[in-house]
Design an enzyme around this catalytic site. Structure first.
Site, PDB file in Angstrom:
ATOM      1  N   LYS A 122       0.833  -1.214   0.000  1.00  0.00           N
ATOM      2  CA  LYS A 122       0.000   0.000   0.000  1.00  0.00           C
ATOM      3  C   LYS A 122       0.865   1.260   0.000  1.00  0.00           C
ATOM      4  CE  LYS A 122      -1.965  -1.068   3.880  1.00  0.00           C
ATOM      5  NZ  LYS A 122      -1.195  -2.310   4.135  1.00  0.00           N
ATOM      6  N   ARG A 167      -9.345   1.575   8.923  1.00  0.00           N
ATOM      7  CA  ARG A 167      -8.882   0.228   9.245  1.00  0.00           C
ATOM      8  C   ARG A 167      -9.928  -0.546  10.013  1.00  0.00           C
ATOM      9  NH1 ARG A 167      -3.239   1.104   9.070  1.00  0.00           N
ATOM     10  NH2 ARG A 167      -2.032  -0.801   9.277  1.00  0.00           N
ATOM     11  N   ARG A 200      11.745  -5.990   4.372  1.00  0.00           N
ATOM     12  CA  ARG A 200      11.582  -4.533   4.249  1.00  0.00           C
ATOM     13  C   ARG A 200      12.626  -3.786   5.088  1.00  0.00           C
ATOM     14  NH1 ARG A 200       5.865  -1.855   5.205  1.00  0.00           N
ATOM     15  NH2 ARG A 200       5.938  -3.043   7.138  1.00  0.00           N
ATOM     16  N   ARG A 242      11.750  -2.142  10.636  1.00  0.00           N
ATOM     17  CA  ARG A 242      10.723  -1.638  11.548  1.00  0.00           C
ATOM     18  C   ARG A 242      10.524  -2.620  12.695  1.00  0.00           C
ATOM     19  NH1 ARG A 242       5.637   0.293   7.883  1.00  0.00           N
ATOM     20  NH2 ARG A 242       4.523  -0.896   9.480  1.00  0.00           N
ATOM     21  N   ARG A 294      -0.226  -8.828  13.327  1.00  0.00           N
ATOM     22  CA  ARG A 294      -0.788  -7.770  12.471  1.00  0.00           C
ATOM     23  C   ARG A 294      -1.655  -8.389  11.369  1.00  0.00           C
ATOM     24  NH1 ARG A 294       4.296  -5.204  10.322  1.00  0.00           N
ATOM     25  NH2 ARG A 294       2.933  -3.791   9.172  1.00  0.00           N
TER      26      ARG A 294
END
Ligand code: AP5
Length: 218
Positions: free
Chosen positions: A13, A88, A127, A160, A171
């Site tokens: 996203k 969300r 990531r 992260r 998550r």
């Protein structure tokens, strides 16, 4: 165009949101980036949300609705936006409609990017993010020119806190329970566009732009 991006953590996203915002010359409003910025600056909001984010939880709806309401009160969103990370939950989606309708606006399309779980897990584990400009890389799919350094010369690349494997699992399950129902929310309104997210970034981007054009919204 007022565009909402939906999809599980790590599906792309943020990556597509940035490109779409440049393409449509609209602001890219990423609630994740706004919150990480508040955490980095140690603001009262940042102090409130830091541990929730590190553990992969959701910040309470009333806090998020306040943050996004303030951002959407700025004049640059009148002509359009790419909203990434909000709504969300169903209460957030209802609040968004309320905020926009006060200004005679509404969501034009909700683009849902989806991909198989193994793709998502691999994207999250690889990531890396620039500590200064928040640009996102992937150690295999989109590596920086020098390992560990942002290509734009801004800063060091880090993983992260919420990309740790145990947090990632939480998550993903939170997404399935609280955010996936929004797909139906927007489908019932006739605003949902579903896009496959497993291909290369350029392919996903082209698919989104073609879907929006096919729906007659651009
Ligand atoms: P947020 O930052 O929004 O996290 P998220 O939704 O979990 O999304 P991600 O940022 O993890 O992934 P993404 O889909 O943007 O993927 P990306 O483009 O980076 O929110 C963080 C936290 O803030 C939440 O957990 C929550 O605590 C809080 N929060 C935020 N908004 C909230 C709200 N409204 N309510 C409550 N709490 C809220 O891509 C991932 C990786 O894959 C990158 O390395 C990228 O380079 C790579 N990649 C992307 N696309 C491709 C591709 N096509 N091919 C190969 N690699 C790709």
């Amino acid at each position: 165009m007022h565009l909402v991006l939906l999809g599980p953590p790590g599906v792309g996203k943020g990556t597509q949101g940035l490109r779409l915002a440049q393409h449509f010359r609209s602001p890219h409003i990423s609630t994740g980036n706004m919150l990480r910025d508040a955490v980095a600056k140690g603001t009262p909001l940042g102090q409130k949300v830091r541990s929730i984010m590190d553990l992969g939880g959701l910040v309470p709806d009333d806090v998020m609705i306040g943050v996004v309401g303030d951002r959407l009160a700025e004049s640059d969103v009148r002509a359009g936006f790419v909203l990434d990370g909000f709504p969300r939950t169903v209460p957030q989606a209802e609040a968004l409609d309320g905020i926009l309708s006060k200004n005679g606006l509404g969501v034009d399309r909700a683009v849902v990017i989806d991909a198989p779980i193994e793709v998502i897990v691999s994207r999250l584990s690889g990531r890396r993010v620039c500590t200064v400009c928040a640009r996102t890389y992937h150690v295999q799919n989109d590596p920086p020119r020098s390992p560990g350094q942002c290509d734009d010369g801004h800063g060091e690349l880090i993983q992260r806190e919420d990309d740790r494997e145990d947090v990632t699992r939480d998550r993903i399950s939170l997404y399935a329970r609280l955010t996936a129902p929004l797909v139906d929310f927007y489908r019932k309104k006739g605003l949902m566009l579903k896009v496959a997210g497993e291909g290369p970034q350029d392919e996903v981007f082209d698919h989104i732009v073609r879907s929006l054009a096919g729906a007659g919204v651009v």
